[in-house]
Design a protein around this motif. Structure first.
Motif, short mmCIF file in Angstrom:
data_model
loop_
_atom_site.label_atom_id
_atom_site.label_comp_id
_atom_site.label_asym_id
_atom_site.label_seq_id
_atom_site.Cartn_x
_atom_site.Cartn_y
_atom_site.Cartn_z
N SER A 151 0.82 -1.21 0.00
CA SER A 151 0.00 0.00 0.00
C SER A 151 0.86 1.26 0.00
O SER A 151 2.01 1.25 0.44
N ASP A 152 0.27 2.35 -0.52
CA ASP A 152 0.89 3.68 -0.37
C ASP A 152 -0.13 4.65 0.24
O ASP A 152 0.00 5.86 0.08
N LEU A 153 -1.15 4.13 0.90
CA LEU A 153 -2.28 4.85 1.50
C LEU A 153 -3.35 5.22 0.47
O LEU A 153 -4.54 5.17 0.77
N GLU A 154 -2.94 5.60 -0.75
CA GLU A 154 -3.91 5.92 -1.80
C GLU A 154 -4.40 4.65 -2.50
O GLU A 154 -5.57 4.54 -2.87
N VAL A 155 -3.49 3.71 -2.69
CA VAL A 155 -3.78 2.46 -3.39
C VAL A 155 -3.31 1.30 -2.54
O VAL A 155 -2.19 1.31 -2.01
N THR A 156 -4.14 0.29 -2.39
CA THR A 156 -3.78 -0.91 -1.62
C THR A 156 -4.08 -2.14 -2.46
O THR A 156 -5.17 -2.26 -3.02
N MET A 157 -3.10 -3.04 -2.56
CA MET A 157 -3.31 -4.30 -3.27
C MET A 157 -3.06 -5.47 -2.33
O MET A 157 -2.07 -5.47 -1.57
N THR A 158 -3.93 -6.45 -2.40
CA THR A 158 -3.80 -7.66 -1.58
C THR A 158 -3.86 -8.87 -2.48
O THR A 158 -4.68 -8.93 -3.40
N THR A 159 -3.00 -9.83 -2.22
CA THR A 159 -3.02 -11.09 -2.95
C THR A 159 -3.07 -12.25 -1.95
O THR A 159 -2.63 -12.11 -0.80
N THR A 160 -3.61 -13.36 -2.38
CA THR A 160 -3.79 -14.52 -1.50
C THR A 160 -3.10 -15.74 -2.10
O THR A 160 -3.20 -15.97 -3.31
N MET A 161 -2.40 -16.49 -1.26
CA MET A 161 -1.78 -17.73 -1.71
C MET A 161 -1.83 -18.76 -0.59
O MET A 161 -1.94 -18.42 0.59
N GLU A 162 -1.77 -20.02 -0.99
CA GLU A 162 -1.81 -21.10 -0.02
C GLU A 162 -0.40 -21.49 0.40
O GLU A 162 0.53 -21.46 -0.40
N THR A 163 -0.24 -21.87 1.69
CA THR A 163 1.07 -22.27 2.22
C THR A 163 1.03 -23.71 2.69
O THR A 163 -0.02 -24.35 2.70
N GLU A 164 2.19 -24.21 3.10
CA GLU A 164 2.29 -25.57 3.63
C GLU A 164 2.91 -25.51 5.03
O GLU A 164 3.61 -24.58 5.39
N SER A 165 2.68 -26.54 5.81
CA SER A 165 3.34 -26.72 7.12
C SER A 165 3.27 -25.47 7.98
O SER A 165 4.30 -24.95 8.44
N THR A 166 2.06 -24.97 8.19
CA THR A 166 1.93 -23.75 8.98
C THR A 166 1.87 -24.06 10.47
O THR A 166 1.38 -25.09 10.91
#
Length: 375
Positions: A47-62
């Motif tokens: 983010s830069d406060l004006e624009v925010t991007m979020t992405t999602t991914m799966e993990t292993e052995s959490t």
């Protein structure tokens, strides 16, 4: 907190959202990616406060949940130089020390507290509007118009893409006062009439991630923010405040002189002839006569000139009109049609460029303002 991810997959996700990070961050924590682990799902935010991007991914052995802010530049530089392999992240939430373990190495650095990261804005449900469109359609609309946006500090409304929703179509508009693009989709309709101006930066971010996506994009917006929900990404941005100029008023309606010309031939001729035009004005002239188009440019100061003749379909009034070659080149590059139609009224009024081949669901119009031809 501990999790395992693929190094190449992590790099792909981080690269896609990294453009949201500003080179001149207002807060030190905004130089970081926010990692938020919930079960096996890892949400990463930039983010830069004006624009925010979020992405999602799966993990292993959490092991454990939590959120921390990891330095973006360091992560990206390391990941770019790592071959594909599993990466293990071990985070001590009390000291914020991070161990990133690869197959042959281990990297230690300090994170920042995830709670220090700015909260993503939420939509005002009472004032919100929603629209669902295919990712490919949104990508086309942004690609067709983004190049025509302005860089005008005095008129910020011109620095973005206008989205107009109606019961008949979805329209994308952009203009920098020298050129204007109106791209209309007749197969995307809304039950309500609304509009918003998407700033240039988030439009560029969407143009970058949309080719990775398929399916539909849910667009939600209120009077302040727009939310683009993609299958693997989410973008939130602050909208440009103000009213977009009445763009339809500048589109000339009566254009009796029409030329049909090969787009690639014209673009190539323009590229060659513009080399001989004045470097300050960048002026090229188009002389239209009976089934012939002459493209010419000259620089009197250096005693150089060039011209090329092109075949075209034209039976209107003979005329000569001048354009800034870079603007005309931009338009020719962004029309996907073998032949184009150039509509003119007289040398002092705007020219309209249309695709010769188009689908029934598309209405594409590009406009370019002429330049004065010195006698």
């Amino acid at each position: 907190m501990k999790f395992v991810v693929s190094s190449s997959e992590l790099l792909s996700h981080l690269t896609a959202i990294s453009r949201a990070i500003s080179t001149k961050s207002q807060l030190p924590v905004l130089d970081c990616f926010l990692f938020d682990l919930n079960g096996t799902t890892l949400n990463i935010t930039a983010s830069d406060l004006e624009v925010t991007m979020t992405t999602t991914m799966e993990t292993e052995s959490t092991e454990g949940d939590g959120k921390v802010a990891l330095p973006s530049k360091m992560l990206l530089e390391v990941l770019k130089k790592l071959p594909e392999q599993p990466l293990t992240f071990e985070l001590a939430m009390d000291s914020l020390m991070v161990d990133m373990v690869s197959e042959k190495g281990k990297y230690n650095f300090v994170a920042q507290a995830g709670d220090d990261y700015p909260v993503i804005p939420e939509i005002d449900e009472d004032k919100a509007s929603k629209l669902q469109v295919p990712a490919s359609m949104l990508l086309t609309g942004i690609t067709k118009t983004l190049f025509a946006t302005a860089d005008d500090e005095l008129r910020p409304v011109m620095n973005g893409i206008l989205f107009e929703l109606s019961s008949e179509s979805l329209t994308f508009v952009a203009s920098d006062s020298h050129k204007l693009v109106r791209y209309r989709r007749l197969d995307a309709k809304s039950e309500f009439e609304a509009s918003f101006i998407l700033p240039k930066k988030p439009a560029g971010l969407l143009k970058n991630v949309l080719p990775r996506e398929s399916g539909d994009v849910m667009i939600e917006f209120d009077h302040k923010n727009a939310f683009f929900n993609l299958p693997n990404y989410k973008l939130v941005c602050r909208l440009v405040e103000g009213n977009y100029p009445s763009y339809n008023a500048v589109i000339p309606q009566d254009n009796p002189n029409k030329a049909v010309v090969d787009r690639v031939d014209l673009a190539n001729s323009l590229g060659r002839v513009s080399i001989f035009s004045n470097q300050a004005s960048n002026l090229v002239k188009l002389h239209l006569g009976k089934d012939e188009l002459v493209v010419s440019g000259q620089d009197i100061d250096f005693s150089i000139s060039g011209f090329e003749k092109l075949n075209c379909q034209y039976d209107g009034d003979e005329m000569e009109i001048g354009f800034k070659s870079v603007f005309l080149s931009d338009i020719l590059e962004n029309i996907n049609s073998g032949d184009i139609i150039i509509e003119l009224s007289d040398p002092s009024r705007a020219a309209i460029v249309l695709p010769y081949e188009k689908s029934d669901d598309e209405d594409e119009l590009m406009l370019i303002m002429p330049m004065m031809i010195n006698a």
